[in-house]
Design an enzyme around this catalytic site. Structure first.
Site, PDB file in Angstrom:
ATOM      1  N   GLU A  76      10.668  29.677  -9.987  1.00  0.00           N
ATOM      2  CA  GLU A  76       9.252  29.678  -9.620  1.00  0.00           C
ATOM      3  C   GLU A  76       8.645  31.073  -9.514  1.00  0.00           C
ATOM      4  OE1 GLU A  76       8.987  25.786  -6.819  1.00  0.00           O
ATOM      5  OE2 GLU A  76      10.507  27.252  -6.339  1.00  0.00           O
ATOM      6  N   GLN A 107      12.954  14.065  -9.692  1.00  0.00           N
ATOM      7  CA  GLN A 107      13.579  15.370  -9.463  1.00  0.00           C
ATOM      8  C   GLN A 107      14.648  15.279  -8.375  1.00  0.00           C
ATOM      9  OE1 GLN A 107       9.358  17.642 -10.093  1.00  0.00           O
ATOM     10  NE2 GLN A 107      10.930  18.904  -9.145  1.00  0.00           N
ATOM     11  N   ARG A 140       5.565  24.693  -9.398  1.00  0.00           N
ATOM     12  CA  ARG A 140       6.305  25.953  -9.249  1.00  0.00           C
ATOM     13  C   ARG A 140       5.807  26.755  -8.065  1.00  0.00           C
ATOM     14  NH1 ARG A 140       7.451  27.735 -15.515  1.00  0.00           N
ATOM     15  NH2 ARG A 140       9.659  27.819 -15.180  1.00  0.00           N
ATOM     16  N   CYS A 141       5.907  26.157  -6.891  1.00  0.00           N
ATOM     17  CA  CYS A 141       5.225  26.747  -5.737  1.00  0.00           C
ATOM     18  C   CYS A 141       6.146  27.267  -4.654  1.00  0.00           C
ATOM     19  CB  CYS A 141       4.326  25.694  -5.121  1.00  0.00           C
ATOM     20  SG  CYS A 141       5.278  24.324  -4.457  1.00  0.00           S
TER      21      CYS A 141
HETATM   22  N1  MCN Z   1      19.286  31.041 -13.310  1.00  0.00           N
HETATM   23  C1  MCN Z   1      20.154  32.010 -13.748  1.00  0.00           C
HETATM   24  N2  MCN Z   1      20.490  33.041 -12.905  1.00  0.00           N
HETATM   25  C2  MCN Z   1      19.957  33.133 -11.670  1.00  0.00           C
HETATM   26  C3  MCN Z   1      19.033  32.170 -11.222  1.00  0.00           C
HETATM   27  C4  MCN Z   1      18.727  31.103 -12.077  1.00  0.00           C
HETATM   28  O1  MCN Z   1      20.609  31.936 -14.882  1.00  0.00           O
HETATM   29  N3  MCN Z   1      20.282  34.132 -10.860  1.00  0.00           N
HETATM   30  C5  MCN Z   1      18.978  29.861 -14.152  1.00  0.00           C
HETATM   31  C6  MCN Z   1      19.558  28.604 -13.500  1.00  0.00           C
HETATM   32  O2  MCN Z   1      20.889  28.427 -13.769  1.00  0.00           O
HETATM   33  C7  MCN Z   1      18.652  27.525 -14.040  1.00  0.00           C
HETATM   34  C8  MCN Z   1      17.310  28.234 -14.156  1.00  0.00           C
HETATM   35  O3  MCN Z   1      17.594  29.635 -14.210  1.00  0.00           O
HETATM   36  O4  MCN Z   1      19.109  27.080 -15.283  1.00  0.00           O
HETATM   37  C9  MCN Z   1      16.406  27.967 -12.942  1.00  0.00           C
HETATM   38  O5  MCN Z   1      17.170  28.085 -11.794  1.00  0.00           O
HETATM   39  P1  MCN Z   1      16.655  28.033 -10.278  1.00  0.00           P
HETATM   40  O6  MCN Z   1      15.860  29.207  -9.982  1.00  0.00           O
HETATM   41  O7  MCN Z   1      17.826  27.725  -9.450  1.00  0.00           O
HETATM   42  O8  MCN Z   1      15.619  26.803 -10.233  1.00  0.00           O
HETATM   43  P2  MCN Z   1      15.945  25.254 -10.352  1.00  0.00           P
HETATM   44  O9  MCN Z   1      16.966  25.051 -11.373  1.00  0.00           O
HETATM   45  O10 MCN Z   1      16.136  24.670  -9.016  1.00  0.00           O
HETATM   46  O11 MCN Z   1      14.598  24.739 -10.994  1.00  0.00           O
HETATM   47  C10 MCN Z   1      13.497  24.405 -10.201  1.00  0.00           C
HETATM   48  C11 MCN Z   1      12.294  25.233 -10.558  1.00  0.00           C
HETATM   49  C12 MCN Z   1      11.091  24.573 -10.028  1.00  0.00           C
HETATM   50  S1  MCN Z   1      11.054  24.221  -8.370  1.00  0.00           S
HETATM   51  C13 MCN Z   1      10.063  24.191 -10.840  1.00  0.00           C
HETATM   52  S2  MCN Z   1       8.690  23.515 -10.112  1.00  0.00           S
HETATM   53  C14 MCN Z   1      10.160  24.367 -12.266  1.00  0.00           C
HETATM   54  C15 MCN Z   1      11.094  25.449 -12.661  1.00  0.00           C
HETATM   55  O12 MCN Z   1      12.243  25.392 -11.982  1.00  0.00           O
HETATM   56  N4  MCN Z   1      10.059  23.289 -13.066  1.00  0.00           N
HETATM   57  C16 MCN Z   1      10.423  23.416 -14.389  1.00  0.00           C
HETATM   58  N5  MCN Z   1      11.215  25.665 -13.989  1.00  0.00           N
HETATM   59  C17 MCN Z   1      10.997  24.646 -14.873  1.00  0.00           C
HETATM   60  N6  MCN Z   1      11.336  24.774 -16.176  1.00  0.00           N
HETATM   61  C18 MCN Z   1      11.170  23.721 -17.009  1.00  0.00           C
HETATM   62  N7  MCN Z   1      11.508  23.870 -18.307  1.00  0.00           N
HETATM   63  N8  MCN Z   1      10.677  22.529 -16.586  1.00  0.00           N
HETATM   64  C19 MCN Z   1      10.306  22.348 -15.306  1.00  0.00           C
HETATM   65  O13 MCN Z   1       9.839  21.182 -14.887  1.00  0.00           O
HETATM   66 CU1  CUM Z   2       6.826  23.381  -5.704  1.00  0.00          CU
HETATM   67  S1  CUM Z   2       7.137  22.668  -7.517  1.00  0.00           S
HETATM   68 MO1  CUM Z   2       9.130  22.795  -7.773  1.00  0.00          MO
HETATM   69  O1  CUM Z   2       9.500  23.016  -6.114  1.00  0.00           O
HETATM   70  O2  CUM Z   2       9.659  21.328  -8.075  1.00  0.00           O
END
Ligand code: MCN
Ligand code: CUM
Length: 798
Positions: free
Chosen positions: A752, A231, A378-379
């Site tokens: 998350e 990651q 997802r914490c």
């Molecule tokens: N997004 C959006 N508009 C926003 C916020 C987010 O369209 N205002 C979209 C983003 O562009 C992105 C998705 O939603 O495509 C998730 O965005 P974001 O909240 O920024 O999270 P991350 O991309 O950093 O993803 C990490 C988060 C975490 S920490 C875990 S754990 C988790 C999760 O995402 N693991 C996943 N969702 C998951 N989903 C899948 N399919 N697989 C994982 O391993």
């Molecule tokens: Cu705490 S699980 Mo995600 O932050 O990769």
């Protein structure tokens, strides 16, 4: 770089038909995923590639007396058997964890958890490697294990970490936050106090793809390439360089398609190091790919927080103070995946969505003979635990005061005009409208109707009770800022690099790493929006340290808050230069040229017919560049966020509890989320659905358990129960939009939120169904036997 036309105003991002912000663009990556053309680590095959199997300890606590490799080496096709002794020669026998502890790559002296890595067998194919692994004879002197953190802190507990100098017990760390005296004072004088013990049980992140790596050292170029399930490829490269002594520019980490991460793939695991080290020693590619049960038994787990929550309030239900004490099980090493300076993650956001006078939290962490971890699934760095604590406690207080749980929340919410809001534990919330989200959720859930129905069933002594649970959570996502958040010393910024090619198509490279979240689509949407391009003309790349700008990776829902911001800012930098080129092409003064978001084109003020889009501008940049500019059209941005973002939401769950069997059925499941401006509503919806499913798994089914010998009981999906489509109800989702004032496009994270927000809503619903029997808490997972015991205790079982 500010937007030149209004910034993060949601009205600005209304969709212009080119696949920009707010549009439901279909995920670009899904075409290859659903047609079996993904490229995961296990798909990688290299000429002469060898396979590695790890020999794992069947004991949770044991001293290794001898390892006999000879029978394994006799197996036809076995090329090498590695033990700690071999790795010591290369100084690779241990590795640092993300919390600066030292973990054995292969056990040198003492095994500290069941399934810990003891030896590695390298062979020509996987079956042979497995046969060889079974022939490695390890003599163990078995020691008493301790798996429960309370037992671990008893005086007579066996000492697990005798490798740490001066360590005399299993105490790992202490931590506190807030104002103890002020909080105690409020508790002493307050009219009403409530207290509840609750366990946030140990969970397993369960990605579809387990962890794996292909190490490939090229002696010709003196370069080590490691394809791995990561990651966070860049920080992993830095750590690899530090551990191995190989210079960083001679290491390439590639994280290809990743089949789910959920925090599982943030830490570095011994298997990665062994595959890389073996390829270095043998000068051949070496693949290591974990089996399902290895993943369940040894991988970074989630939670395992034993919490006591307390609230002090007035008789009218105004919460004045929150107090909490936690015992955390960290396993055999302190290997929590979180920013270095936060030993309890962001647990100190436990005052949640409520404006309270004061708060105090204390925590002790213990070593046990269990696999290390704590932050995954997802914490948001322990916000799951914090949200569970406060949202459960608000329900406990509501029942104590016989108040409606929606009403008591309304009484205590931080109000929209109080933002930016500084919490009693020092967090700076950016924006919120908690009542707005709750009101929408109540309306969607038909709340009053279900309250009446609940009472009717009690009055009629019905066989099935109804319970309604609410959770109005606040999250904290998007680490940095770099000044407070780092991983192994590297500041938590993130990056984007945009190159517009001569024909007007673009390649965007980002420092974050998608594991299924849809970044190839959503990052393209951000750039499409800010450059007036079509989303199909943009390709997003990530996961290759040789080509991508340095970033800290994807976890803690930080991609949108940090790398998303970098993408927007980099696009605006490109737009700045595009403007100068546009002026040159239009033969106008630069001051007379303006950009129109609606059309995505530059035009001359007062003469809208004289306009020019990105394709002509790109051509101008390479084929007719103005003398005032360098040729080319690209920009990179490294973004250090000024603050984190604070998404929030209100979830309402209605359950039916069967008084005869203890079974719980979902009647209604409403989720209202607010992640600020929305990039792709469909992707968000997918994130919410997946996360709610995991929240249901958490509340109803999942727990990693151990027997007295320290064995994981049932390291497989027959015993570790994940929810299937059969257990998942219809979700009704809604949203509000409260932009983040400091984010360039006003977006907050969302990945998350559903897992963070939903477990307390579900537990609150089940408790609610039994509250007239005096029940104040039910522990997760709420399997039928657990619920039936509670029904029995309340005199409600039939
Ligand atoms: N997004 C959006 N508009 C926003 C916020 C987010 O369209 N205002 C979209 C983003 O562009 C992105 C998705 O939603 O495509 C998730 O965005 P974001 O909240 O920024 O999270 P991350 O991309 O950093 O993803 C990490 C988060 C975490 S920490 C875990 S754990 C988790 C999760 O995402 N693991 C996943 N969702 C998951 N989903 C899948 N399919 N697989 C994982 O391993
Ligand atoms: Cu705490 S699980 Mo995600 O932050 O990769």
């Amino acid at each position: 770089v500010e937007s030149d036309d209004g910034g993060p105003d949601p009205e600005t991002y209304c969709g212009h038909g080119r696949g920009g912000m707010g549009e439901e663009v279909k995920r670009k990556e899904d075409q290859r995923f659903i047609t079996g053309r993904g490229n995961y680590v296990d798909d990688i095959k290299k000429p002469g590639m060898l396979h590695c199997e790890l020999v794992r300890s069947p004991h949770a606590h044991a001293r290794i007396e001898n390892i006999d490799k000879s029978r394994a080496l006799d197996v036809d096709g076995v090329v090498a058997v590695l033990t700690a002794e071999d790795l010591l020669e290369y100084d690779l026998a241990t590795m640092p964890t993300l919390m600066a502890d030292t973990q054995d790559v292969l056990v040198n002296d003492k095994v500290k958890f069941q399934s810990q890595e003891v030896a590695a067998v390298i062979a020509t194919d996987r079956y042979t490697a497995k046969d060889g692994a079974q022939k490695v004879v390890v003599d163990y002197d078995v020691l008493d294990p301790v798996v429960d953190p309370y037992d671990a802190l008893e005086d007579d507990a066996p000492l697990i970490r005798d490798d740490i100098e001066g360590q005399e017990d299993n105490h790992c760390l202490d931590w506190e936050t807030g104002d103890r005296e002020a909080t105690d004072r409020v508790f002493d004088e307050c009219e009403v106090t409530v207290k509840e013990d609750m366990l946030y049980q140990r969970l397993h992140p369960a990605p579809i793809e387990t962890c794996g790596a292909v190490g490939d050292y090229d002696p010709g170029k003196d370069k080590l390439t490691v394809h791995m399930t990561s990651q966070a490829p860049h920080i992993h490269r830095t750590l690899f360089a530090q551990v191995s002594g190989i210079p960083e520019h001679k290491i390439r980490i590639v994280s290809p398609d990743v089949g789910g991460g959920f925090g599982n793939k943030v830490p570095i695991y011994p298997g990665y190091v062994v595959a890389a080290a073996a390829s270095y020693v043998l000068e051949r590619p070496v693949k290591w790919m974990e089996e399902r049960s290895e993943n369940i038994q040894s991988t970074g787990f989630a939670r395992d927080y034993h919490m006591t929550g307390e609230l002090a309030a007035t008789k009218e239900g105004k919460i004045r103070a929150v107090r909490t004490d936690v015992l955390a099980n960290h396993g055999a090493y302190n290997a929590v995946a979180q920013p270095s300076n936060f030993p309890a993650g962001f647990f100190n956001i436990f005052t949640g969505s409520y404006d309270v006078e004061t708060a105090y939290g204390s925590l002790t962490a213990a070593y046990t003979n269990t696999a290390p971890g704590g932050v995954a699934y997802r914490c948001s760095f322990r916000v799951t635990e914090a949200v569970y604590l406060i949202e459960r406690m608000v329900k406990v207080l509501a029942d104590e005061l016989d108040m409606d749980p929606a009403e008591i929340r309304r009484k205590n919410f931080i109000q929209p005009e109080q933002f930016p809001y500084e919490s009693p534990t020092g967090w700076n919330y950016d924006s919120g409208d908690y009542e707005g989200a709750l009101d929408l959720a109540l309306e969607m859930a038909d709340y009053d109707h279900y309250r009446e129905e609940q009472q009717r069933r009690i009055d009629e002594d019905a066989d099935k009770l109804l319970g309604i649970g609410i959770s109005s959570f606040t999250e904290i996502v998007g680490a940095g800022p770099g000044k407070t958040c780092d991983i192994a010393g590297v500041e938590m910024f993130d990056s984007a690099d945009i190159r517009v090619h001569p024909t007007g198509k673009a390649t965007v490279r980002v420092g974050v790493q998608t594991q299924g979240q849809g970044h190839e689509t959503t990052f393209a949407q951000i750039v499409a929006e800010e450059l007036g391009m079509n989303v199909d003309d943009i390709v997003v790349e990530h996961g290759d340290t040789d080509t991508d700008p340095y970033g800290l990776g994807t976890y803690g829902s930080r991609s949108t808050p940090v790398a998303g911001a970098a993408a927007a800012v980099a696009a605006r930098k490109v737009r700045e230069k595009a403007k100068s080129i546009a002026a040159n092409e239009l033969e106008a003064a630069e001051e007379d040229v303006t950009w129109d978001r609606q059309s995505g084109e530059f035009h001359v003020a007062g003469a809208p017919e004289r306009s020019i889009g990105i394709t002509e501008i790109a051509a101008g940049a390479y084929m007719n560049h103005p003398s005032s500019e360098e040729p080319g059209l690209e920009a990179v941005d490294y973004y250090d966020p000024p603050e984190m973002t604070y998404p929030f939401g209100s979830y309402i769950v209605v359950v039916e509890v069967d008084r005869e069997t203890g079974e719980v059925a979902f009647e209604k499941f409403v989720a209202v989320d607010d992640c600020g401006n929305r990039i792709n509503p469909m992707v968000i919806e997918g994130q919410i659905h997946g996360g709610l499913a995991q929240g249901i798994g958490t509340a109803m089914l999942e727990q990693v358990t151990f027997d007295d010998n320290g064995n994981v009981t049932g390291g497989d999906f027959m015993n570790y129960l994940l929810p299937t489509s059969m257990e998942i109800p219809e979700f009704e989702t809604g949203y509000t939009v409260t932009p983040s004032p400091h984010h360039p496009i006003g977006a907050k994270g969302v990945g998350e939120s559903p897992t963070v927000g939903s477990p307390p809503a579900i537990v609150n619903a089940v408790v609610d169904a039994m509250k007239h029997g005096g029940i104040t808490h039910v522990e997760m997972p709420m399997t039928p036997d657990v619920v039936w015991e509670k029904l029995d205790e309340a005199g409600l079982a039939i």
